[in-house]
Write a protein that holds these residues in place. Sequence first.
Motif, PDB file in Angstrom:
ATOM      1  N   GLU A 111      73.442 -12.236 -12.548  1.00 16.21           N
ATOM      2  CA  GLU A 111      72.865 -12.944 -13.686  1.00 16.21           C
ATOM      3  C   GLU A 111      71.691 -13.783 -13.183  1.00 16.21           C
ATOM      4  O   GLU A 111      71.763 -14.371 -12.108  1.00 16.21           O
ATOM      5  CB  GLU A 111      73.946 -13.836 -14.318  1.00 16.21           C
ATOM      6  N   ARG A 112      70.633 -13.825 -13.957  1.00 20.18           N
ATOM      7  CA  ARG A 112      69.381 -14.415 -13.472  1.00 20.18           C
ATOM      8  C   ARG A 112      69.481 -15.922 -13.200  1.00 20.18           C
ATOM      9  O   ARG A 112      69.035 -16.413 -12.165  1.00 20.18           O
ATOM     10  CB  ARG A 112      68.265 -14.154 -14.487  1.00 20.18           C
ATOM     11  N   TRP A 113      70.079 -16.646 -14.116  1.00 24.26           N
ATOM     12  CA  TRP A 113      69.983 -18.096 -14.016  1.00 24.26           C
ATOM     13  C   TRP A 113      71.266 -18.781 -13.590  1.00 24.26           C
ATOM     14  O   TRP A 113      71.221 -19.808 -12.933  1.00 24.26           O
ATOM     15  CB  TRP A 113      69.534 -18.708 -15.357  1.00 24.26           C
ATOM     16  N   GLN A 114      72.391 -18.232 -14.011  1.00 32.68           N
ATOM     17  CA  GLN A 114      73.596 -19.023 -13.850  1.00 32.68           C
ATOM     18  C   GLN A 114      74.458 -18.606 -12.673  1.00 32.68           C
ATOM     19  O   GLN A 114      74.449 -17.462 -12.255  1.00 32.68           O
ATOM     20  CB  GLN A 114      74.428 -18.899 -15.131  1.00 32.68           C
ATOM     21  N   LEU A 115      75.209 -19.533 -12.180  1.00 32.44           N
ATOM     22  CA  LEU A 115      76.166 -19.297 -11.114  1.00 32.44           C
ATOM     23  C   LEU A 115      77.508 -19.864 -11.582  1.00 32.44           C
ATOM     24  O   LEU A 115      77.534 -21.014 -12.015  1.00 32.44           O
ATOM     25  CB  LEU A 115      75.684 -20.033  -9.866  1.00 32.44           C
ATOM     26  N   LYS A 137      68.752 -10.550 -12.300  1.00 33.24           N
ATOM     27  CA  LYS A 137      67.760 -10.522 -11.219  1.00 33.24           C
ATOM     28  C   LYS A 137      68.274  -9.588 -10.125  1.00 33.24           C
ATOM     29  O   LYS A 137      69.486  -9.363  -9.984  1.00 33.24           O
ATOM     30  CB  LYS A 137      67.510 -11.921 -10.654  1.00 33.24           C
TER      31      LYS A 137
END
Lengths: 415, 489
Positions: A59-63, A263
């Motif tokens: 996922e591009r933004w979240q962890l 990403k």
Amino acid sequence: MTFLLLIVKNLTRNKIRSVVTALSTMVLVFVCTLVWSILAFLDSVTAEQSQNLKAIVTERWQLPSQMPFAYASSLSEGAASDPDDVQPEDAMTWQFYGGSLDPKNRTRDNSLFAFGLEPDKLLTMMDELDELPPERKAELAAVVDKMRGNRQALIVGRNRLAAINKQVGERIKLFGLNYREIDLEFEIVGVFPEGRYDNAAAFDREYLLAALDAWPATHNGRPHPLAEKTLNLVWLRVPDMQAFTQVDQQIEESPLYASPSVKCETASSGRASFLEAYRDLIWGMRWLLGPAILVTLALVIANAISISVRERRTEFAVLKVLGFRSHHVLLLVLGEALLLGVTAGLLSAGLTYYFVNNVAGGIPFPIAFFQAFYIPLDALGWGAGIGVLTALLGSALPAWSARSVSVSDVFAKVA
Amino acid sequence: MMDRQLLNGSWLPPGSLLPGQGSLLLAQDSSQQSGWLERLPEAMQGVAASIWLPLVGALLLMLLLAWVCRIPISYNVRNLTVRWVTTLMTAVAFTAVIGLQTVMLAFVNGMYRLTDSSGKPDNVMILSEGATDEAVSNLGFSDIGDIENQAGVLRENGRPLCSRETYLVVNQMIEQQQDRRTKRRFLQLRGVDDPVVSALVHRLELYDGGSWFSPAGVRELPGSNQAAVEAVLGEGVASELGRGRSPEQLAAARNRQRLDVGDLFELGDRRWVVVGVVQSSGSTFDSEIWAKRSVVGPMFGKEAFTSLVLRTPDAGTAQQVEDYFNNQYEKAAVQAMVETEYFANLASTNQQFLYAVLFVAVVMAFGGVCGVMNTMFAAISQRIKDIGVLRILGYRRLQILVSFLLESLVIALLGGLLGCALGWLADGWTATSVVSSGRGGGGKFVVLEMDVTADTIAVGLLLALGMGLIGGLLPALSAMRLRPLDALR
């Protein structure tokens, strides 16, 4: 040869001093070997490869990354949609499932985190497992065979197995930690080869997907809260950096991955991002701890050699009278230090290699997602190298002082 | 303003809550700060609890022995200075070992201080049941209102003092100045509904010139029609974000050390504007970005609340509230824990680092012991005749032993003092690290301040003396055993 014998003889003249210096060398080389093994491993896993490299899609933004499972199929193909698009050579999906053996009292020892994946990928895509020597690979293949025929099969790392106090062949029930109310029963069918996965576990992803599919039937038709967030990672294998760049572009530009956006990065780059949080710790290990050990060791050797030189000024004068040239004396002193340093360094590194890898099961220093570190064979070279370097540093001045001994001065004092 | 009835009543300890202008802030609780010493295994706690006692005892013992045994101190001092090169090299080896140990312990101390300062004993954290960390917790919207209206929650102007939060760890893409490659770093983002209430709950205060974000959570940038997300930064993350600035940006910056009010940064394909910087509280909040929850939740795909933090009047009530939610509350599947418990659970990494530091320190100390042992053996072999003369002059074996032992202790103490002094320079340095429970599913990326405490110095000096004692004992014993006539022969 005579010169070497003279060096050995000199070292055995003051046994206590030689033993104490060798012991300190061994101990400090031991610490240095541990520290450098960790750093060398971290350097190797974060170094970009040019061939046969792995990419990670998250996922591009979240962890933590949580993507819908609908992404799995097309991402595994590198989002290739045109005939000219590049497809990865292989792919693997990961779904993290955490569970506890005791639903009421969850502790570190009774909990287990497992990768949900396609069992075959254990052999071809998992770091280190895909590079096992043939014998160990065959053992793992036998376990994977068992997993193919049994959706509830679980492979566990040896440390985790010991922690939960279970054995291969036993059945366990895990009460979901991250997947609330999804409790899974497993049969332990094998153990991971010793190494990186000592604390991990893996199972067939179909088992978790089936449990998620069955959820609505018992919950008024509502899907599980994580039903659309069950895909955590997609691994891709690409032949070279050019192929990676192409696949990265395909994924980034694909309209399929809008919500959430994703990403693509090389595995080494992904690991480096996780290690960024430890950058000061790693900096300290590299630039404070390592050099401090070398300085301490050089001082201990310098101390021992300078004492030895001071005590033997008359002897050096006699040697010169007997025909030894200044550089012979210099080499004699340097040789003593070097022999002591190299022998102790090599011995220490060898013992460290054996005990850490075969007895202790690695250096237990969990940072990022690495649980334990092993001593590489290169450590033997480091041990000898540290011995040479510190011996040279420590003995350079005393050896120069020995070289400069003036025969007339010494005998004038004796007389 | 505050509900005076509540403030002045028995609900609240006097002076713990101070009314402010717009934002209400509280005195920081420093009573719970403690160092790594208290975290050692029980067997070592005896030493840990009174670390100064053994140190002072050792120093007094040295002086006492010197006085009682009537040691020829000037003779010892002269020997140390005559062989100053050897003395210096041995002392410097001690300096390296003790200096390094001090720095490493300062790092661990900083981590412990961070986890200890982050929780308040009167705050209760509500997570979804089974969540091992707030990063993986999901609370239902419908449950929130009921939870915060339960008994025991402190109220202000009739509103419950409850911080509604969505905690996220997000990637920030950063372009490397050196190779123009894009890398990423993890940032902790806390979306809150009402920052004033949240600040009250967590007892955070802004630096002068800053403000909490507006109800909209976004503002138009002056001179453009672009909107930027308003953010309040912890001091640690403000420094971290300020590191990557180009020389031109730094030249124009109002604060070269960190981002400050009015500065911009990029995150999640949006521009963010700093509207306030939180005063350093020595807690994990220093490493967080705060923004409007309704803005950042949808932006990063996490719209549910991850946690609720309820402020209660005191630690006792907090414990009762925790018990109630864990054992009696049935309307929602939640788990509660007093905030200090939550952060104490994040100390697993600290313990791991502490053990690693102690291991390295002890092993390196062995190197120092060998150094001083060589020095003292050499000193004795060079002074065999001196020892014979001293014995003939009437000095007893014990006096010879103490004389040489003191010499090695003095070298150790000198090196140790210098090492501590060098290590002290690390006090106040900031470093990045991770604190976690070690149970998976979470952990926090933190910027911590290294902390050299008096205890750290005491441990350093004690270790130096221990090394001096062990390293000097064998040579001193061998000197003691010399017979006067043999020595003079």
